[in-house]
Design an enzyme around this catalytic site. Structure first.
Site, PDB file in Angstrom:
ATOM      1  N   ARG A 211      29.536 -54.489  62.254  1.00  0.00           N
ATOM      2  CA  ARG A 211      29.688 -53.075  62.466  1.00  0.00           C
ATOM      3  C   ARG A 211      28.673 -52.439  61.470  1.00  0.00           C
ATOM      4  NH1 ARG A 211      34.042 -51.965  65.874  1.00  0.00           N
ATOM      5  NH2 ARG A 211      34.281 -54.047  67.080  1.00  0.00           N
ATOM      6  N   GLU A 213      28.697 -49.342  60.282  1.00  0.00           N
ATOM      7  CA  GLU A 213      29.557 -48.241  59.958  1.00  0.00           C
ATOM      8  C   GLU A 213      29.393 -48.151  58.695  1.00  0.00           C
ATOM      9  OE1 GLU A 213      33.578 -49.590  61.058  1.00  0.00           O
ATOM     10  OE2 GLU A 213      33.238 -48.953  63.071  1.00  0.00           O
ATOM     11  N   ARG A 219      39.283 -51.260  52.972  1.00  0.00           N
ATOM     12  CA  ARG A 219      39.801 -51.869  53.708  1.00  0.00           C
ATOM     13  C   ARG A 219      38.755 -51.982  54.856  1.00  0.00           C
ATOM     14  NH1 ARG A 219      43.840 -47.534  55.999  1.00  0.00           N
ATOM     15  NH2 ARG A 219      44.110 -48.848  57.773  1.00  0.00           N
ATOM     16  N   HIS A 220      37.340 -51.870  54.840  1.00  0.00           N
ATOM     17  CA  HIS A 220      36.346 -51.980  55.733  1.00  0.00           C
ATOM     18  C   HIS A 220      35.446 -52.885  55.332  1.00  0.00           C
ATOM     19  CE1 HIS A 220      38.137 -48.193  57.499  1.00  0.00           C
ATOM     20  NE2 HIS A 220      37.949 -48.659  58.607  1.00  0.00           N
ATOM     21  N   GLU A 356      46.070 -50.995  60.450  1.00  0.00           N
ATOM     22  CA  GLU A 356      45.901 -51.884  61.716  1.00  0.00           C
ATOM     23  C   GLU A 356      45.301 -53.160  61.481  1.00  0.00           C
ATOM     24  OE1 GLU A 356      42.691 -51.733  65.220  1.00  0.00           O
ATOM     25  OE2 GLU A 356      43.491 -49.723  64.672  1.00  0.00           O
ATOM     26  N   SER A 359      43.656 -54.541  67.921  1.00  0.00           N
ATOM     27  CA  SER A 359      43.565 -53.781  69.010  1.00  0.00           C
ATOM     28  C   SER A 359      43.353 -54.587  70.203  1.00  0.00           C
ATOM     29  CB  SER A 359      42.297 -52.904  68.746  1.00  0.00           C
ATOM     30  OG  SER A 359      42.067 -52.068  69.773  1.00  0.00           O
ATOM     31  N   ARG A 407      41.782 -58.482  57.251  1.00  0.00           N
ATOM     32  CA  ARG A 407      42.932 -57.807  57.290  1.00  0.00           C
ATOM     33  C   ARG A 407      44.110 -58.727  57.087  1.00  0.00           C
ATOM     34  NH1 ARG A 407      42.174 -52.112  59.889  1.00  0.00           N
ATOM     35  NH2 ARG A 407      40.044 -51.254  58.747  1.00  0.00           N
TER      36      ARG A 407
END
Length: 433
Positions: A211, A213, A219-220, A356, A359, A407
């Site tokens: 990703r 991002e 947490r990423h 989270e 998903s 996670r």
């Protein structure tokens, strides 16, 4: 070294050859002790200066910490030794000398900041408590695979180099593929759906996702491990059941098989979730978050949950839980709308109280509806023809999810930073080692 014995396996009255790293040297004058460390633990090497060859003693005392050595000698019981045994050496071979100055202290006596640890991951993993994290992570993945097989799922491997992104958008890493533009895959989503429509029906994959991002949070990650599941002839309720079963089973496996590692990490008690996770509707979740009074602004229908909102709701619920019935407009095109209310989707998230984890949802298996979803989200269906055309050839109803592997480990062990659960993290600042 075929005749090598691990430190934890030596027995009194036997001759043994052990090999590992010099953990510590204690010189007490007439006697000295060299502590050797290998993957099984530590072993005390006793050096009696007046009774041993000078060259042997000099070798033992002159070697730097973290050098690799091989030692052969007789094993004796010694209650005062850390493991109840010690080895009296006949020979000491320095296999690989370490520099006198180390970038960090594997003994843990001197703390190191996380960036220093990540820059020197090989040394960092010589610390038992760090090694324990990755032994637990390996058990999590092993137990997940076993449970997937219990769910009659077949393991697959999908491409990580793709012509289009899973969900379009700009969060893609472009690469050059024989003169053509390609991308690192964001998710195995579209491919695992195609497999749900194949003769395999129920599939899983544990593999990397990418990703682009520009996050810089604890947490990423930009390269992460995704635990994915997809099953034909299943709805979102059955998919949630499967996600819950995976989480409970990996916790049970860690509790049963990683007692030593949990002890090293300071766990006096390791709580295994019992299952039957609460399933909150999106609207109920919004109401409960607002009722906590923890946010500066109240959430309204259509809002996503911020990090602060997730924490407030997690504290309120106090255990794993699901959020179901998300608004259709904020879920991806491949998530099916509810039959009785098209403004709500069959999408769900599974949450740990901290964040989270999963998903998922039931997928739109009707070709016409799927193409409509592309267009509503501003995507060109023709770019995804390899995917959409298969929905013309008999695509069954299907559902699934993706779970963040790091996670899962991070929340399980209460780690402060997700990078502690990755051997060599990739983020905005880190491309090496």
């Amino acid at each position: 070294m075929q005749d090598r014995t691990y430190a934890a396996d030596v027995d009194a009255g036997e001759s043994a050859t052990v090999a590992g790293w010099v953990h510590e040297i204690r010189d007490l004058g007439g006697i000295a002790f060299l502590i050797l460390r290998d993957k099984s633990g530590k072993l005390q090497i006793k050096l009696e200066k007046d009774e041993m060859d000078d060259e042997l003693v000099d070798t033992g005392l002159g070697v730097h910490r973290e050098s690799v050595i091989s030692v052969t000698g007789d094993v004796k019981e010694e209650p005062r030794a850390p493991t109840g045994f010690e080895l009296v050496p006949e020979s000491i071979e320095v296999v690989a000398e370490a520099d006198a100055e180390l970038p960090l202290d594997p003994s843990g006596k001197v703390d190191a900041e996380l960036p220093t640890r990540l820059d020197n991951r090989t040394l960092d993993l010589r610390k038992p408590e760090v090694k324990a994290i990755f032994e637990i992570r390996a058990e999590v993945m092993r137990a997940a695979r076993e449970t997937f097989r219990d769910l009659n799922a077949t393991e697959i491997n999908t491409p990580k180099i793709v012509a289009t992104g899973t969900e379009g958008g700009t969060e893609l890493f472009p690469i050059t593929y024989f003169g053509e533009e390609a991308f690192m895959n964001q998710s195995p989503q579209l491919f695992k759906q195609l497999m749900a429509g194949s003769g395999l029906e129920t599939v899983f994959e544990i593999g990397p996702i990418f990703r682009a991002e520009e996050h810089n949070t604890p947490r990423h990650l930009n390269e992460a491990t995704s635990i994915d599941y997809e099953s034909a002839f299943a709805d979102h309720h059955e998919a949630m059941d499967a996600a819950e079963e995976i989480v409970v089973s990996v916790y049970e496996a860690v509790a049963e098989n990683c007692e030593e590692q949990l002890d090293l990490l300071g766990y006096e008690e390791f709580d295994v979730p019992e299952g039957d996770f609460p399933r909150l509707s999106y609207e109920e979740a919004i109401e409960r978050v607002n009722a906590t009074g923890e946010l500066d602004e109240q959430l309204v229908f259509g809002d996503d949950l911020s990090t602060e909102a997730e924490r407030a709701l997690g504290d309120d619920v106090g255990t794993f839980y699901f959020i179901t019935g998300w608004p259709s407009e904020i879920k991806p095109f491949y998530i099916k709308d509810q039959d009785d209310d098209e403004t709500l989707s069959t999408g769900f998230d599974m949450m740990h109280p901290r964040m989270e984890l999963v998903s998922g949802g039931q997928r739109e298996h009707r070709h016409e509806k799927l193409v409509e979803g592309f267009e509503q989200q501003g995507l060109d269906p023709e770019q995804f023809e390899y995917y959409t055309k298969m929905f013309k050839y008999g695509m069954p109803p299907h559902a699934g999810w993706g779970m963040g592997g790091e996670r899962l480990v991070m929340t399980m062990l209460g780690l402060d930073n997700i990078r502690e659960a990755v051997l060599f993290p990739r983020d905005r600042q880190r491309l090496s080692p």
